[in-house]
Enzyme design. Structure first.
Site, PDB file in Angstrom:
ATOM      1  N   CYS A   1      41.980  37.354  28.784  1.00 54.57           N
ATOM      2  CA  CYS A   1      42.957  36.517  29.477  1.00 54.57           C
ATOM      3  C   CYS A   1      42.486  35.076  29.599  1.00 54.57           C
ATOM      4  O   CYS A   1      43.307  34.154  29.669  1.00 54.57           O
ATOM      5  CB  CYS A   1      43.246  37.086  30.865  1.00 54.57           C
ATOM      6  SG  CYS A   1      44.115  38.658  30.827  1.00 54.57           S
TER       7      CYS A   1
ATOM      8  N   ASN B   1      42.294  45.601  27.317  1.00 56.61           N
ATOM      9  CA  ASN B   1      41.221  44.798  26.717  1.00 56.61           C
ATOM     10  C   ASN B   1      39.845  45.089  27.322  1.00 56.61           C
ATOM     11  O   ASN B   1      38.826  44.979  26.635  1.00 56.61           O
ATOM     12  CB  ASN B   1      41.541  43.306  26.782  1.00 56.61           C
ATOM     13  CG  ASN B   1      41.839  42.807  28.183  1.00 56.61           C
ATOM     14  OD1 ASN B   1      42.193  43.585  29.075  1.00 56.61           O
ATOM     15  ND2 ASN B   1      41.721  41.512  28.382  1.00 56.61           N
TER      16      ASN B   1
ATOM     17  N   GLU C   1      40.821  38.406  42.524  1.00 56.62           N
ATOM     18  CA  GLU C   1      39.934  39.545  42.337  1.00 56.62           C
ATOM     19  C   GLU C   1      38.509  39.060  42.538  1.00 56.62           C
ATOM     20  O   GLU C   1      38.221  37.868  42.476  1.00 56.62           O
ATOM     21  CB  GLU C   1      40.113  40.130  40.942  1.00 56.62           C
ATOM     22  CG  GLU C   1      41.564  40.465  40.630  1.00 56.62           C
ATOM     23  CD  GLU C   1      41.718  41.650  39.711  1.00 56.62           C
ATOM     24  OE1 GLU C   1      41.343  42.756  40.118  1.00 56.62           O
ATOM     25  OE2 GLU C   1      42.225  41.451  38.593  1.00 56.62           O
TER      26      GLU C   1
ATOM     27  N   GLU D   1      47.073  39.321  37.953  1.00 58.11           N
ATOM     28  CA  GLU D   1      46.188  38.522  37.096  1.00 58.11           C
ATOM     29  C   GLU D   1      46.819  38.532  35.725  1.00 58.11           C
ATOM     30  O   GLU D   1      46.815  39.547  35.033  1.00 58.11           O
ATOM     31  CB  GLU D   1      44.774  39.112  37.092  1.00 58.11           C
ATOM     32  CG  GLU D   1      43.726  38.171  36.498  1.00 58.11           C
ATOM     33  CD  GLU D   1      43.395  38.482  35.056  1.00 58.11           C
ATOM     34  OE1 GLU D   1      43.984  37.809  34.163  1.00 58.11           O
ATOM     35  OE2 GLU D   1      42.577  39.385  34.809  1.00 58.11           O
TER      36      GLU D   1
END
Length: 504
Positions: free
Chosen positions: A307, A174, A477, A273
């Site tokens: 996400c 993505n 992250e 993630e």
């Protein structure tokens, strides 16, 4: 030898050259044992634009060996933080120089609008990637430990934050460039070496970025890129006994498989993630026009393939009808089309499988009685296009839809709103809109998500940590917290005066 292809960009009457081999030891090479290829599609036209070498598990072995050699010789503890910083900054400069071409390649392979991908602004793909690299370049010579008092007369202790070693990094389709930067930058800053597996759907920009790795001057083996099927390359990295850490962005289902493989092999460190089913709460005091704008960004940006897409909205009943009217009017302004059209705000979905999956959920929502107030109609054209779709009168067990599909419910009280928002096994992101400062503080503390936006949504900063709770992942992250994912802490106890009498 692997070769280079020239990919036409019809809208611009030009071609982009891309090396199609595996990138190992600063060279593009063929597979050591396979003739398999990965076909890359343009999701706007459904046409094949290139084929790249599909790496095998043995190719992963070769790449890991190259990364291990570099870690022991030319990178890791063998190069100063200043030098790491210089090279990372150089890489950022090259990406900035080539931003237009990288954006065009991203549009061809991923579908997103080139006007958004290329913007050298902090909130958009390439601009954010450049800033991410520069942010971590600034950290490279500032990796410090602690000096700890034990006994001032006879003992001292200190800690070292050491690079964890060879890192396998598996990124999604993505945000191909952005996720590449998020993974690569902190790992390089602390001295790790990398085997990167881009998504099999969108490998082209990772290969193009690999060319810039060589131009920037990184030693061979520091960054290696192996396009491969997830079930092959991803599985091999996760189970590899000489990989010290795996970083993955993708689905919760795949995340579980990676954790299992990591545990069964060498108990390598894992950061994940994963997916989300992110809520936004619209309280009666909110600026409804702004809440609608942020809600539109939350579900329409990147055509909902995010996400943290705000796919669930709950609106206080006193402003429900008014907000629906404002939101529908706002979302209607979104233009979904070919990424090379300057008017386009969102492109097609990335693949036929993704397209079919989203339409399956839309059709199921209709069948279950949810009311469609916008969209929900298929186009009779080529390309994997899905227009923004809004459902009302939905129930709480609606499935995750990785696309521009929004479900809206209502609530009466703050307590009910929080309960609805938290009624999910995921916890990646959440948002709330209110002009009541006390309410903002209360609700942001109660929402079970790794990131909570107040009166905004979906915009991140490279110096602020990002990650999930519950089944949305582990680890963080971005920010200084990401450095911890790529280091191990060593404690050194130093005896400077104590004499041991033996036997005890």
């Amino acid at each position: 030898m692997a070769h280079t292809v020239k990919i036409p960009v019809p809208a611009l009457n030009k071609e982009i050259s891309v090396s199609t081999g595996l990138f190992i030891n600063n060279e593009f090479v063929p597979s050591v044992d396979s003739s398999e290829v990965i076909q890359c599609f343009n999701p706007a036209t459904e046409e094949i634009i290139a084929s790249v070498v599909a790496g095998s598990s043995k190719d992963i072995d070769v790449a890991v060996a190259a990364a291990r050699k570099a870690f022991k010789t030319s990178w890791g503890k063998n190069v100063t933080g200043w030098e790491r910083s210089r090279l990372i900054n150089k890489l950022a400069d090259l990406i900035e120089r080539d931003a237009q071409e990288l954006a065009e390649l991203e549009t061809l392979n991923n579908g997103k609008p080139v006007a958004i991908a290329r913007l050298v602004l902090v909130y958009f793909d390439i601009g954010d990637s450049i800033q991410c690299l520069r942010y971590y370049a600034g950290w490279a010579d500032k990796i410090t430990g602690q000096t700890i008092e034990v006994d001032n007369k006879s003992k001292m202790a200190f800690t070292r934050h050491e690079p964890i070693g060879v890192c396998g990094q598996i990124i999604p389709w993505n945000y191909p460039i952005n996720m590449w930067a998020w993974k690569v930058a902190p790992a390089l800053a602390v001295g790790c070496t990398i085997v990167m597996k881009p998504s099999e759907l969108t490998p082209l920009t990772a290969l193009k970025l690999s060319e810039l790795v060589v131009e920037a001057g990184f030693p061979p083996g520091v960054i290696n890129t192996v396009p491969s099927l997830g079930s092959v390359g991803g599985a091999a990295l996760s189970a590899h006994p000489d990989v010290d850490k795996i970083a993955f962005t993708g689905s919760t289902l795949t995340g579980r498989k990676i954790m299992e493989a990591a545990a069964k092999s060498n108990l390598k460190k894992v950061s994940l993630e994963l997916g989300g089913k992110s809520p936004q709460l619209i309280f009666e005091s909110a600026d409804l026009q702004q809440a609608a704008a942020w809600s539109a960004l939350g579900i329409c940006y990147n055509t909902g393939q995010d996400c943290t897409a705000g796919s669930r909205i709950y609106v206080q009943d006193t402003v429900y009808d008014k907000f629906i009217d404002v939101l529908v009017s706002t979302v209607k302004e979104t233009v979904i089309g070919n990424g090379f059209d300057q008017k386009t705000g969102g492109g097609p979905l990335v693949s036929k499988a993704q397209f079919d999956r989203v339409w399956g959920y839309i059709d199921a929502g209709k069948a279950e009685g949810a009311k469609v107030v916008l969209g929900g109609e298929r186009r009779n054209t080529k390309g994997f296009f899905v227009d923004p779709t809004i459902f009302t009168d939905v129930n709480s067990d609606m499935k995750i839809i990785f696309g521009p599909v929004l479900s809206i419910g209502r609530f009466k009280t703050e307590e009910e709103a929080v309960a609805l928002a938290n009624n999910t096994t995921y916890g990646l992101g959440a948002g709330l809109h209110s002009t009541d400062a006390s309410q903002c503080m209360r609700v942001s503390g109660l929402l079970e998500a790794g990131t909570v936006w107040v009166n905004s949504y979906n915009l991140l900063s490279n110096n602020v940590p990002f990650g999930g709770k519950k089944q949305s992942g582990i680890g963080r992250e971005l920010g200084s917290y990401a450095l911890e994912e790529y280091t191990s802490v060593k404690a050194v106890h130093w005896n400077i005066g104590e004499k041991l009498q033996w036997p005890l």
